[in-house]
Design a protein around this motif. Structure first.
Motif, PDB file in Angstrom:
ATOM      1  N   UNK A  18    -120.517 -95.695 -64.077  1.00  0.00           N
ATOM      2  CA  UNK A  18    -120.254 -96.109 -62.711  1.00  0.00           C
ATOM      3  C   UNK A  18    -121.471 -96.727 -62.066  1.00  0.00           C
ATOM      4  N   UNK A  50    -123.910 -98.272 -63.566  1.00  0.00           N
ATOM      5  CA  UNK A  50    -124.149 -99.606 -64.110  1.00  0.00           C
ATOM      6  C   UNK A  50    -123.200-100.629 -63.521  1.00  0.00           C
ATOM      7  N   UNK A  51    -121.986-100.190 -63.316  1.00  0.00           N
ATOM      8  CA  UNK A  51    -120.976-101.085 -62.768  1.00  0.00           C
ATOM      9  C   UNK A  51    -121.336-101.499 -61.351  1.00  0.00           C
ATOM     10  N   UNK A 107    -124.381-103.893 -61.499  1.00  0.00           N
ATOM     11  CA  UNK A 107    -124.032-105.255 -61.910  1.00  0.00           C
ATOM     12  C   UNK A 107    -123.372-105.992 -60.761  1.00  0.00           C
ATOM     13  N   UNK A 108    -122.511-105.284 -60.038  1.00  0.00           N
ATOM     14  CA  UNK A 108    -121.852-105.940 -58.900  1.00  0.00           C
ATOM     15  C   UNK A 108    -122.864-106.321 -57.827  1.00  0.00           C
ATOM     16  N   UNK A 152    -124.646-109.379 -58.928  1.00  0.00           N
ATOM     17  CA  UNK A 152    -123.843-110.594 -58.773  1.00  0.00           C
ATOM     18  C   UNK A 152    -123.807-111.019 -57.311  1.00  0.00           C
ATOM     19  N   UNK A 153    -123.583-110.048 -56.428  1.00  0.00           N
ATOM     20  CA  UNK A 153    -123.501-110.381 -55.001  1.00  0.00           C
ATOM     21  C   UNK A 153    -124.835-110.938 -54.518  1.00  0.00           C
ATOM     22  N   UNK A 170    -125.140-114.451 -55.659  1.00  0.00           N
ATOM     23  CA  UNK A 170    -124.321-115.364 -54.866  1.00  0.00           C
ATOM     24  C   UNK A 170    -124.956-115.600 -53.498  1.00  0.00           C
ATOM     25  N   UNK A 193    -126.794-108.674 -67.711  1.00  0.00           N
ATOM     26  CA  UNK A 193    -125.795-108.417 -66.674  1.00  0.00           C
ATOM     27  C   UNK A 193    -124.719-107.473 -67.208  1.00  0.00           C
ATOM     28  N   UNK A 194    -124.395-107.635 -68.466  1.00  0.00           N
ATOM     29  CA  UNK A 194    -123.363-106.791 -69.060  1.00  0.00           C
ATOM     30  C   UNK A 194    -123.872-105.435 -69.475  1.00  0.00           C
ATOM     31  N   UNK A 250    -118.947-105.123 -71.023  1.00  0.00           N
ATOM     32  CA  UNK A 250    -119.787-105.670 -69.959  1.00  0.00           C
ATOM     33  C   UNK A 250    -120.185-107.095 -70.285  1.00  0.00           C
ATOM     34  N   UNK A 293    -117.252-109.585 -69.700  1.00  0.00           N
ATOM     35  CA  UNK A 293    -117.005-110.013 -68.329  1.00  0.00           C
ATOM     36  C   UNK A 293    -118.158-110.829 -67.762  1.00  0.00           C
ATOM     37  N   UNK A 343    -115.347-100.043 -67.866  1.00  0.00           N
ATOM     38  CA  UNK A 343    -115.858-101.394 -68.009  1.00  0.00           C
ATOM     39  C   UNK A 343    -114.846-102.434 -67.558  1.00  0.00           C
ATOM     40  N   UNK A 394    -115.191-103.082 -64.047  1.00  0.00           N
ATOM     41  CA  UNK A 394    -116.302-103.959 -63.651  1.00  0.00           C
ATOM     42  C   UNK A 394    -115.830-105.401 -63.531  1.00  0.00           C
ATOM     43  N   UNK A 395    -115.068-105.836 -64.548  1.00  0.00           N
ATOM     44  CA  UNK A 395    -114.578-107.198 -64.531  1.00  0.00           C
ATOM     45  C   UNK A 395    -113.624-107.406 -63.375  1.00  0.00           C
ATOM     46  N   UNK A 438    -115.475-107.976 -60.219  1.00  0.00           N
ATOM     47  CA  UNK A 438    -116.008-109.334 -60.151  1.00  0.00           C
ATOM     48  C   UNK A 438    -114.933-110.290 -59.658  1.00  0.00           C
ATOM     49  N   UNK A 472    -114.066-109.920 -56.020  1.00  0.00           N
ATOM     50  CA  UNK A 472    -115.069-110.513 -55.135  1.00  0.00           C
ATOM     51  C   UNK A 472    -114.869-112.020 -55.052  1.00  0.00           C
ATOM     52  N   UNK A 510    -113.711-114.348 -51.826  1.00  0.00           N
ATOM     53  CA  UNK A 510    -114.522-115.481 -51.386  1.00  0.00           C
ATOM     54  C   UNK A 510    -113.680-116.743 -51.279  1.00  0.00           C
TER      55      UNK A 510
END
Lengths: 352, 507, 356
Positions: free
Chosen positions: A6, A8-9, A12-13, A16-17, A20, A284-285, A291, A294, C1, C4-5, C8, C11, C15
């Motif tokens: 959790x 790590x998830x 990673x989010x 990413x944010x 961005x 990132x994964x 991971x 995605x 996992x 997680x995707x 993404x 999000x 947007x």
């Protein structure tokens, strides 16, 4: 274990944010509306079935190279040679594809297998040098990159050049291509190919090896603590070689996916950037197979949506490249974010 | 009453633990003040605060009555506080003088005035009875001498308060006697000493007062002369302690391990073990006594297969295993409790079940045809965890890193004993453990012996060697000095042998 | 996992929804797009030349312009950018370089209502058989004539001594530059009273277009052997040669480079305003790009045709201004150019008995 995942998830989010956001700032600085920019970026990647297909096609080699880097990471190795392994795999697949006139059911699997073997060989050399002579794999795998680069340079014009162009091989035939008509049609003419399914398969296989086999148990043990692994009778040298070979084989498959899937020939003088992007994908994964999957799809979306964003806004291509690079850069720093997070927590506790 | 050092209500937290919780330590001018506590009780943290390596989260420090803030070791130096570290910080190819003046070189013009420095060192050495040759190179002098160089370093910097961090752990009993003499000299000259230790005998022998801490909390400060060892031990551990290892006489059987004329290179590629021979029989515990770094590591690693033998033979149950792989030795019945549980013993990022399976994962039923059988591994791990009372947050799936040192060690011991080995090699099996865990592990070793297995115990703690072993092999400079029966010898004799004196020469 | 995707994607979708509706459509104006080849837009070569022509069209003909940079150099990368331009309303698309041949071959079928200009190549399926559809124009240049004029100018200016040639890869356009250059030297020696020699050992194909260091090294060897001027048709390799010439010129040695594709005079500048570029064998790419936009604007787009830009239509030649050539040389060169235009002089695009 669950807690770890959790965390790590979330990291990673956050990465990413943050990426961005940084990209948004860059867009604003160049006088563009970031919301508009991202809107077109996402539309560019996903607005039609063809574009979805292209996003996945762009992600495919990244899944392979990301997996390659992540797998080596798990054994405590830094495989920076994915680019060269891709080239070796791609060259081998192309050579097989151009040399034989077999039916597709035989030729294509042979070409893919050839790519796998060539990549494994390219990974074997740094692995062997590391285990036998303690040569650092970063140094030797970078050198293997250039050996692959110049091998392509020599072999392609010498043996596989087309009738009119020196800089690339002949186009491979349909029989040797990972592209298949039904798939191209399904995604209305996109470049998605069987490589994508190979990549998914690779993710599943690698996840299986890492979690369910004694080999994975040994490889991870060597990666976490080489001394303890040796103490337990695990031959870490052997595992280093195996790990680099599997890692190289993955990147070699990525080469097949790229050169006989996404592209239909191999060009000389080009070091595939996917080899290095694989490092960011792997970071990132969080080095886990799914991971990586995605993360690669996310990067694929960025890469393939970029052009449309360019076309629809006033962001010049050079700035767009910087924006994508910034997003990738931030996204790949989840480790850093973790550290900042820990420090922040400490600070907050101290303030109490 | 004049206190030279006062640490009042010190508090220090690290993520997840309170290392020091409201600890007060007051050292009188001219006394030897012992700081007693088990490993992990918070002694080192407290002293690191005094030496400026950590900043306290609460409380205050007064030096000679004045409140101070010790932001770094230089401030501590200026306040006259010096620390003799457990692991010496010396440059090996420099002379003693050069080491001592390093960082504060006296200069005449642009040149380092070594002569003046050397004269001053000689003078200090005589004054405190240190017997140090300022011009000798560090690599040529003994460990005891090196420690005295560390002391001189502090004296040269005009330290009044000397902190000794576990100073006896690297010394032979005779060297310990020497050190005590030196400490008395220092006190006589008006210095004050803080002695960090967990060895009661030494406190009893030399300290004036003793502050006991347990799990980060202050238990109390006592007058050593008026307090018994047992009482101090009780304060340290929190309950009554039985020092004696209860065991019946050994009934040695056939030879399980035979080491014949074994020579092994050390990490510097010179012979660390020379022509070493030793037998361990079924049903006996053979202790290997020696000062740290005298060939123990090379011996153990050669027997377990982690290091290659230059020459000589290693036989297990009559079979030559000199060239066998680590794994085949494990399968042949060698279990090994390694010295460093973090480096060798555990994969800290693996779960407990994966760690416990470390030596059996490759055989059925834990795996077959290269596939792990997770259920079997978990069942096996749970039996070991239960039997050896390994306590952790989430049982078998806890990450090894999250366990306390004692529980980590118990897990290792459990893993090794669960293999039902022919030969158990235990290296420093109780290092850093609390008294309770030490008792437990000693009992397990004896139990193993009583089951008719061979046990080789390597330890730097002479007490442990003497109380657990049946026979004792003493090692010095990579050579076997001699083998004695544990019940026919004493600390004094072993100590002399550890210094390299052969048995025949003693009597 | 899997979560997680999903996260993404959520999000991203949020947007996308949050900003939808910012889409504005352009007017009815002609929108001209370009996809760049490998390299940057300011590559002093094909990309830059093409873009300059399009930009000029943007100013003079009031059309919207845009270029996109592909992520790689494969057909798929090119096709993606062509698709992006098309989807964004840019339906007049110019692509510089032979690498676009297979991409344009597909694009001309896929986007039937768009028009394509392929510079220096002709669309084909990967087999070399040109198929130029009604919505496509394929443009070639007579490199041999350009090389010929550079040879004339060089010979006239130097009068005597040795010259050399460095090529990139040994591919037809580069070969034609080389062969034309040799014919120019021969013509000048025979008819204009010069005495220039070009030895076989000084005609070299380096094998790549990007090895700057190798270019520098090759140039150094030639200059050491007494070569006075080198014609470089070699991209980045030529940049290395120019660098070598500049450092020698700064040290007082008189050495020259003859540029290629575009007027490279500014590339060779050292010490303020001097340049080692004697002249350049140009392909007037910008002109070609501009002409095509204008033709479209005028409703005269020559769809389905393969055009060759040569001396007769001013599509190749040396620059209008050559500060390093004397007045006399320029006049004489212009005379030769006229003869070339009129067909009085013929330059062969075949090797014949020339060097390599």
């Amino acid at each position: 274990m669950k807690m770890e995942l959790n965390k790590e998830y979330v990291l990673a989010l956050i990465a990413v944010v943050l990426g961005l956001l940084a990209g948004a700032i860059l867009m604003m600085l160049t006088g563009n509306n970031p919301l508009q920019g991202y809107y077109f970026l996402i539309r560019g990647g996903l607005m039609s079935i063809e574009r979805v297909g292209n996003t996945l096609a762009t992600a495919t080699p990244l899944i392979f190279t990301g997996l390659a880097v992540a797998f080596a990471f798990r054994t405590g190795l830094f495989n920076i040679g994915a680019a060269g392994q891709m080239l070796a795999g791609g060259l081998c697949a192309t050579a097989i594809g151009l040399s034989f006139a077999w039916p597709k059911v035989i030729l294509l699997p042979t070409a893919v297998l050839g790519a796998l073997i060539a990549g494994a060989l390219w990974g074997f050399v740094p692995g062997y040098l590391k285990s036998r002579f303690n040569v650092h794999e970063v140094v030797s795998s970078i050198m293997m990159n250039w050996i692959a680069y110049w091998t392509v340079y020599y072999v392609v014009p010498g043996y596989f050049k087309g009738p009119y162009l020196e800089t690339e091989s002949r186009k491979i035939t349909e029989a040797a291509s990972l592209k298949v008509a039904w798939l191209t049609k399904m995604f209305s003419g996109s470049y998605i190919n069987l490589g994508f399914f190979l990549a998914v398969l690779a993710v599943i296989v690698i996840a299986f090896i890492l979690n369910k086999t004694t080999l994975g148990y040994e490889l991870k043990a060597v990666g976490f603590n080489r001394h303890a692994a040796e103490y337990a009778g695990i031959r870490s040298n052997r595992n280093i070689v195996i790990s680099m070979m599997i890692s190289g084989a993955l990147a070699g498959l990525g080469g097949a996916a790229f050169y006989i899937g996404y592209a239909s020939n191999i060009q000389i003088g080009v070091m595939p950037s996917q080899g290095f992007d694989g490092i960011a994908v792997s970071l990132l994964g969080a080095n886990s197979p799914w991971g990586v999957f995605f993360a690669a799809v996310f990067f694929g979306l960025l890469h393939s949506g970029k052009g449309f964003m360019n076309a629809m806004t006033n962001i010049p291509p050079e700035i767009a490249d910087s924006i994508i690079a910034t997003i990738i850069y931030f996204a790949a720093t989840s480790i850093l974010i973790e550290r900042c997070w820990d420090r922040l927590k400490k600070y907050l506790r101290g303030a109490k | 009453m004049s206190f030279v050092v006062e640490m009042l209500r010190i508090r220090k937290e690290f993520p997840g633990i309170v290392a020091n919780d409201d600890i007060t330590l007051q050292v009188k001018q001219g006394e030897i003040h012992a700081l007693l506590g088990e490993n992990g009780a918070g002694k080192s943290t407290l002293m690191s605060i005094l030496f400026g390596l950590y900043q306290p989260d609460g409380g205050e420090i007064r030096i000679r009555g004045k409140q101070v803030e010790i932001s770094n070791p230089n401030v501590a130096n200026d306040l006259g506080i010096g620390m003799v570290h457990q692991h010496f910080k010396l440059v090996h190819n420099f002379t003693i003088t050069e080491n001592i003046i390093l960082g504060i070189e006296p200069k005449r013009g642009l040149v380092v005035d070594k002569k003046a420095a050397s004269a001053k060192i000689r003078e200090l050495s005589e004054k405190y009875g240190l017997n140090v040759d300022p011009d000798a190179k560090i690599e040529d002098v003994s460990v005891g001498m090196q420690q005295r160089v560390e002391i001189l370093k502090m004296l040269y910097r005009n330290a009044d308060v000397l902190i000794f961090d576990e100073p006896t752990s690297v010394l032979t009993p005779q060297e310990i006697q020497e050190l005590m003499k030196i400490m008395r000299n220092l006190i006589a000259e008006g210095k004050s000493i803080i002695l960090i230790t967990h060895k009661l005998k030494e406190i009893k022998a030399i300290a004036d007062r003793c502050t006991v801490i347990r799990r980060g909390r202050l238990i109390g400060t006592v007058d050593v002369a008026e307090t018994s060892e047992a009482r101090m031990a009780e304060m340290m551990v929190g309950r009554e302690v039985n020092f004696q290892v209860v065991k019946a006489p050994a009934k040695p059987g056939k030879v399980v391990l035979a080491v014949e004329n074994l020579s092994v290179l050390n990490n510097r590629k010179v012979l660390g073990l020379k022509d070493f021979s030793l037998e361990v029989r079924a049903g006996e515990i053979v202790g290997v006594a020696g000062v740290d770094g005298n060939g123990q590591v090379e011996l153990v690693e050669a027997i377990t297969g982690m290091r290659r033998a230059e020459s000589g033979k290693i036989m297990l149950n009559g079979k030559d295993i000199t060239e066998a792989s680590v794994r085949s030795r494990i399968k042949a019945g060698i279990a090994h409790i390694p010295e460093d549980r973090h480096k060798h013993g555990l994969i800290l990022d693996y779960s407990m079940e994966d760690n416990i399976a470390l030596k059996v994962y490759d055989e059925p039923p834990y795996s077959s045809r290269g596939l792990l059988n997770r259920n079997e591994i978990r069942r096996y791990a749970q039996t070991v965890i239960e039997e050896f009372d390994v306590r952790s947050g989430q049982g078998a799936i806890s990450v090894a890193r999250s366990l306390s040192g004692g529980n980590q060690q118990k897990a290792i011991v459990g893993r090794e004993l669960a293999q039902n080995p022919e030969l158990l090699i235990a290296v420093q099996p109780t290092r850093g453990l609390d008294v309770g865990a030490i008792e437990y592990i000693h009992r397990r070793l004896v139990e193993q012996r009583d089951k008719g297995k061979a046990v080789l115990l390597v330890s730097l703690e002479l007490d442990e060697i003497l109380s657990v072993s049946d026979r004792i092999a003493v090692i010095n400079n990579g050579e076997l000095v001699g083998i004695v029966q544990a019940d026919e010898t004493d600390e004094n004799e072993i100590g002399l042998m550890m210094a390299g004196v052969k048995r025949g020469d003693i009597r | 996992m899997l979560k997680k995707g999903m996260g993404l994607i959520i999000v991203l979708v949020v947007l996308a929804v949050a900003v939808s509706g910012c889409f504005t459509k352009g007017g009815t104006n002609l929108k001209v797009g370009m996809v760049t080849d490998a390299g940057t837009i300011d590559d002093k070569s094909f990309n830059q030349g093409t873009w300059e022509g399009i930009k000029r069209a943007g100013e003079e003909l009031k059309v919207e312009t845009k270029y996109l940079k592909p992520g790689g150099t494969t057909e798929a990368d090119y096709m993606k950018e062509i698709g992006n331009l098309y989807d964004a309303g840019y339906k007049f698309i110019v692509c510089p370089g032979f690498k676009f041949e297979t991409a344009i071959y597909q694009a001309q079928d896929k986007y039937k209502d768009a028009k394509f200009v392929l510079i220096d190549g002709s669309p084909h399926a990967g087999d070399g058989k040109a198929v130029v559809k009604e919505n496509t124009v394929s443009i070639f240049f007579a490199e041999h004539e350009s090389g010929f004029m550079a040879g004339i100018a060089t010979a006239l200016q130097l009068k005597e001594g040795e010259v050399g040639f460095i090529g990139g890869m040994e591919i037809p356009p580069v070969q034609r530059f080389n062969w034309g250059f040799q014919q120019g030297i021969q013509y000048a020696n025979a008819n204009l009273g010069t005495n220039i020699s070009l030895k076989a050992e000084n005609v070299i194909y380096q094998g790549s277009f990007d090895n700057v260091a190798a270019g520098q090294q090759l140039a150094a060897q030639m200059y050491d052997k007494g070569v006075k001027a080198i014609f470089c048709a070699a991209g980045g390799v030529g940049v290395g040669a120019i660098n070598e010439a500049k450092s020698r010129a700064k040290a007082g040695q008189q050495v020259w480079v003859i540029g290629v594709d575009v007027d490279q005079y500014s590339e060779g500048i050292y010490d303020g305003n001097k340049s080692v570029i004697l002249t350049s064998a140009m392909k007037k790419i910008a002109q070609a790009a501009f002409d095509m936009v204008q033709a479209e604007k005028d409703g005269k787009f020559p769809g389905g045709q393969t055009l060759t830009f040569d001396a007769s239509n001013n599509g190749v030649g040396i620059p209008d201004e050559n500060p390093n050539l004397s007045e006399e040389v320029q006049t004489k060169t212009a005379e030769v150019f006229e003869k070339l235009q009129s067909g009085e002089i013929k330059v062969s695009d075949q090797r014949g008995n020339l060097i390599k």
